[in-house]
Design an enzyme around this catalytic site. Structure first.
Site, PDB file in Angstrom:
ATOM      1  N   LYS A  73       5.664   5.511  -1.804  1.00 46.73           N
ATOM      2  CA  LYS A  73       6.631   6.305  -1.048  1.00 46.73           C
ATOM      3  C   LYS A  73       8.012   6.259  -1.683  1.00 46.73           C
ATOM      4  O   LYS A  73       8.902   6.999  -1.287  1.00 46.73           O
ATOM      5  CB  LYS A  73       6.695   5.811   0.400  1.00 46.73           C
ATOM      6  CG  LYS A  73       5.519   6.284   1.223  1.00 46.73           C
ATOM      7  CD  LYS A  73       5.712   5.970   2.690  1.00 46.73           C
ATOM      8  CE  LYS A  73       4.566   6.526   3.518  1.00 46.73           C
ATOM      9  NZ  LYS A  73       4.582   5.949   4.872  1.00 46.73           N
TER      10      LYS A  73
ATOM     11  N   HIS B 294       1.644   9.773  -2.441  1.00 53.96           N
ATOM     12  CA  HIS B 294       2.079   8.374  -2.457  1.00 53.96           C
ATOM     13  C   HIS B 294       0.984   7.354  -2.798  1.00 53.96           C
ATOM     14  O   HIS B 294       1.278   6.363  -3.458  1.00 53.96           O
ATOM     15  CB  HIS B 294       2.880   7.996  -1.197  1.00 53.96           C
ATOM     16  CG  HIS B 294       2.043   7.649   0.000  1.00 53.96           C
ATOM     17  ND1 HIS B 294       1.625   8.579   0.909  1.00 53.96           N
ATOM     18  CD2 HIS B 294       1.553   6.465   0.432  1.00 53.96           C
ATOM     19  CE1 HIS B 294       0.925   7.979   1.848  1.00 53.96           C
ATOM     20  NE2 HIS B 294       0.860   6.696   1.588  1.00 53.96           N
TER      21      HIS B 294
ATOM     22  N   ASP C 221      -3.872  -0.115   9.957  1.00 60.36           N
ATOM     23  CA  ASP C 221      -2.685   0.711   9.690  1.00 60.36           C
ATOM     24  C   ASP C 221      -2.478   1.740  10.804  1.00 60.36           C
ATOM     25  O   ASP C 221      -1.388   1.878  11.348  1.00 60.36           O
ATOM     26  CB  ASP C 221      -2.893   1.411   8.330  1.00 60.36           C
ATOM     27  CG  ASP C 221      -1.631   2.061   7.794  1.00 60.36           C
ATOM     28  OD1 ASP C 221      -0.532   1.735   8.305  1.00 60.36           O
ATOM     29  OD2 ASP C 221      -1.729   2.879   6.862  1.00 60.36           O
TER      30      ASP C 221
ATOM     31  N   HIS D 188       0.803  -1.229   0.000  1.00 55.61           N
ATOM     32  CA  HIS D 188       0.000   0.000   0.000  1.00 55.61           C
ATOM     33  C   HIS D 188       0.837   1.281   0.000  1.00 55.61           C
ATOM     34  O   HIS D 188       0.409   2.293  -0.521  1.00 55.61           O
ATOM     35  CB  HIS D 188      -0.989   0.001   1.172  1.00 55.61           C
ATOM     36  CG  HIS D 188      -0.315   0.093   2.497  1.00 55.61           C
ATOM     37  ND1 HIS D 188       0.386  -0.956   3.040  1.00 55.61           N
ATOM     38  CD2 HIS D 188      -0.213   1.110   3.381  1.00 55.61           C
ATOM     39  CE1 HIS D 188       0.878  -0.582   4.208  1.00 55.61           C
ATOM     40  NE2 HIS D 188       0.533   0.664   4.434  1.00 55.61           N
ATOM     41  N   ASP D 189       2.034   1.221   0.606  1.00 59.02           N
ATOM     42  CA  ASP D 189       2.850   2.438   0.675  1.00 59.02           C
ATOM     43  C   ASP D 189       3.965   2.459  -0.364  1.00 59.02           C
ATOM     44  O   ASP D 189       4.908   3.243  -0.246  1.00 59.02           O
ATOM     45  CB  ASP D 189       3.454   2.571   2.087  1.00 59.02           C
ATOM     46  CG  ASP D 189       2.542   3.340   3.020  1.00 59.02           C
ATOM     47  OD1 ASP D 189       1.640   4.047   2.516  1.00 59.02           O
ATOM     48  OD2 ASP D 189       2.722   3.226   4.244  1.00 59.02           O
TER      49      ASP D 189
ATOM     50  N   HIS E 188      -6.202   4.365   0.717  1.00 60.61           N
ATOM     51  CA  HIS E 188      -5.928   4.016   2.118  1.00 60.61           C
ATOM     52  C   HIS E 188      -5.736   5.227   3.029  1.00 60.61           C
ATOM     53  O   HIS E 188      -5.601   5.073   4.238  1.00 60.61           O
ATOM     54  CB  HIS E 188      -4.771   3.007   2.239  1.00 60.61           C
ATOM     55  CG  HIS E 188      -3.387   3.562   2.063  1.00 60.61           C
ATOM     56  ND1 HIS E 188      -2.801   3.744   0.835  1.00 60.61           N
ATOM     57  CD2 HIS E 188      -2.464   3.965   2.970  1.00 60.61           C
ATOM     58  CE1 HIS E 188      -1.584   4.232   0.984  1.00 60.61           C
ATOM     59  NE2 HIS E 188      -1.350   4.381   2.274  1.00 60.61           N
ATOM     60  N   HIS E 189      -5.760   6.428   2.462  1.00 64.88           N
ATOM     61  CA  HIS E 189      -5.703   7.621   3.319  1.00 64.88           C
ATOM     62  C   HIS E 189      -6.955   8.491   3.215  1.00 64.88           C
ATOM     63  O   HIS E 189      -6.947   9.657   3.613  1.00 64.88           O
ATOM     64  CB  HIS E 189      -4.466   8.463   2.994  1.00 64.88           C
ATOM     65  CG  HIS E 189      -3.206   7.871   3.558  1.00 64.88           C
ATOM     66  ND1 HIS E 189      -2.953   7.788   4.915  1.00 64.88           N
ATOM     67  CD2 HIS E 189      -2.148   7.277   2.941  1.00 64.88           C
ATOM     68  CE1 HIS E 189      -1.782   7.205   5.105  1.00 64.88           C
ATOM     69  NE2 HIS E 189      -1.265   6.879   3.920  1.00 64.88           N
TER      70      HIS E 189
HETATM   71 FE   LIG Z   1       0.242   5.372   3.293  1.00 63.80          FE
END
Ligand SMILES: [Fe+2]
Length: 341
Positions: free
Chosen positions: A197, A222, A275, A193-194, A246-247
């Protein structure tokens, strides 16, 4: 597969048959075409071979003593390490019942005895072609996973985060009643998911102090970057919305799209609660680790603020309270501090 062979015939084929003459016949025929052949005289040794050798295709006799071909096939198909290996069942007659049972056991194809040489080679070749294509996809997936882990590895504080996230979001997803497909997507999303980044400079990513507004703008990219990185992989179709959203926040104040409530994909709502909880219960450069109880309290306050899905949070709370998560183990004294979303 780098087997020496003439033309395009590559791959390792396991021939399982209790009749030595059958094994020899197949072995000779297939080796002559350049395939590497391993053999097994019964079901148990076939499974042993599969556990120790990289097999690309299995030719399985149905009528074997002790464990039948059907049972072996079922074992192959229910083991995640071998479920993508094509299995061809070799039956004595074109018995309809056998076929039905074979299909139930997950067989990919059938051959009837006496085995026709041309038919055998044609089926073997086409199944291997498919198998190698799947292998390629698997490799692409593992490249993404390695990339995700190397990003995580940059920051000693988030070590193990991806794995924990994958595991606990799966547990929460199951509790919430998500489909098997969604659960698989969640497991993958937990790891990747990240991944976006990768586009965030270390100076921002690892900055111990407060971020400036410009730095935040970079961070907020990201999920979109991550979605773009994973988009070419067809098998990640259901993972993409989780990465992208996801954010988001339940009240619409999140990013990148400001989605609200149920418009946020449910799997993303599952992942984000896990998370946030994991971030709270882990030590970070800017804060100590919260105890599970304190972390729950904080997330509860955030639910009240309208950030997270209250119903899913309720389920998550049950999981933590039942002690079915060792997320609680790392809990430390509460230190309220700002934390990076
Ligand atoms: Fe994230």
């Amino acid at each position: 597969m780098q087997h020496q062979s003439h033309q395009a015939a590559t791959g390792t084929i396991l021939v399982a048959d209790d009749q030595a003459s059958n094994r020899e016949l197949m072995q000779e025929l297939l080796s002559r075409q350049g395939f590497k052949v391993v053999t097994a005289p019964d079901g148990a040794s076939a499974l042993e071979q599969l556990a120790t050798t990289q097999v690309d295709l299995v030719l399985l006799d149905v009528m074997m003593p002790h464990i039948t071909g059907f049972a072996v096939c079922q074992k192959i198909k229910s083991n995640p390490a071998t479920d993508l290996v094509p299995v061809v069942l070799v039956t004595a007659l074109s018995d309809k019942q056998d076929r039905l049972e074979g299909i139930k056991a997950g067989a990919d194809d059938f051959l009837t005895r006496p085995v026709d040489r041309t038919e055998l080679l044609a089926r073997v070749r086409s199944l291997l072609k498919l198998k190698f294509r799947t292998d390629e996809l698997e490799r692409a997936e593992s490249v993404l996973f390695s990339l995700a882990r190397s990003i995580e590895g940059k920051d000693p504080y988030t070590s193990g985060h991806c794995e924990r996230l994958a595991e606990f979001s799966v547990r929460l997803g199951e509790r919430v009643g998500l489909s098997e497909e969604q659960i698989t997507a969640l497991r993958r999303a937990g790891v990747v998911h990240d991944i976006g980044k990768v586009a965030v400079p270390d100076a921002i990513l690892l900055k111990p102090g407060r971020l400036t507004e410009e730095e935040w703008t970079v961070i907020r990219q990201h999920p979109v970057v991550g979605e773009r990185i994973c988009a070419p992989l067809k098998s990640f179709r259901l993972v993409l919305p989780i990465i992208r959203h996801h954010h988001e926040k339940y009240d619409g104040s999140g990013y990148p799209d400001g989605l609200r409530g149920d418009a946020i994909p449910v799997a993303a709502r599952v992942l984000q609660i896990v998370d946030v909880f994991d971030a709270l219960t882990t030590e970070r450069p800017y804060k100590k680790a919260f105890s599970a109880a304190d972390a729950l309290q904080t997330v509860r306050e955030e639910v009240a603020k309208g950030w997270w899905d209250p119903q899913i949070f309720g389920e998550f709370e049950q999981i933590v309270r039942n002690g079915t998560t060792d997320l609680v183990v790392r809990g430390r004294k509460l230190t309220k501090a700002a934390r990076q979303p």
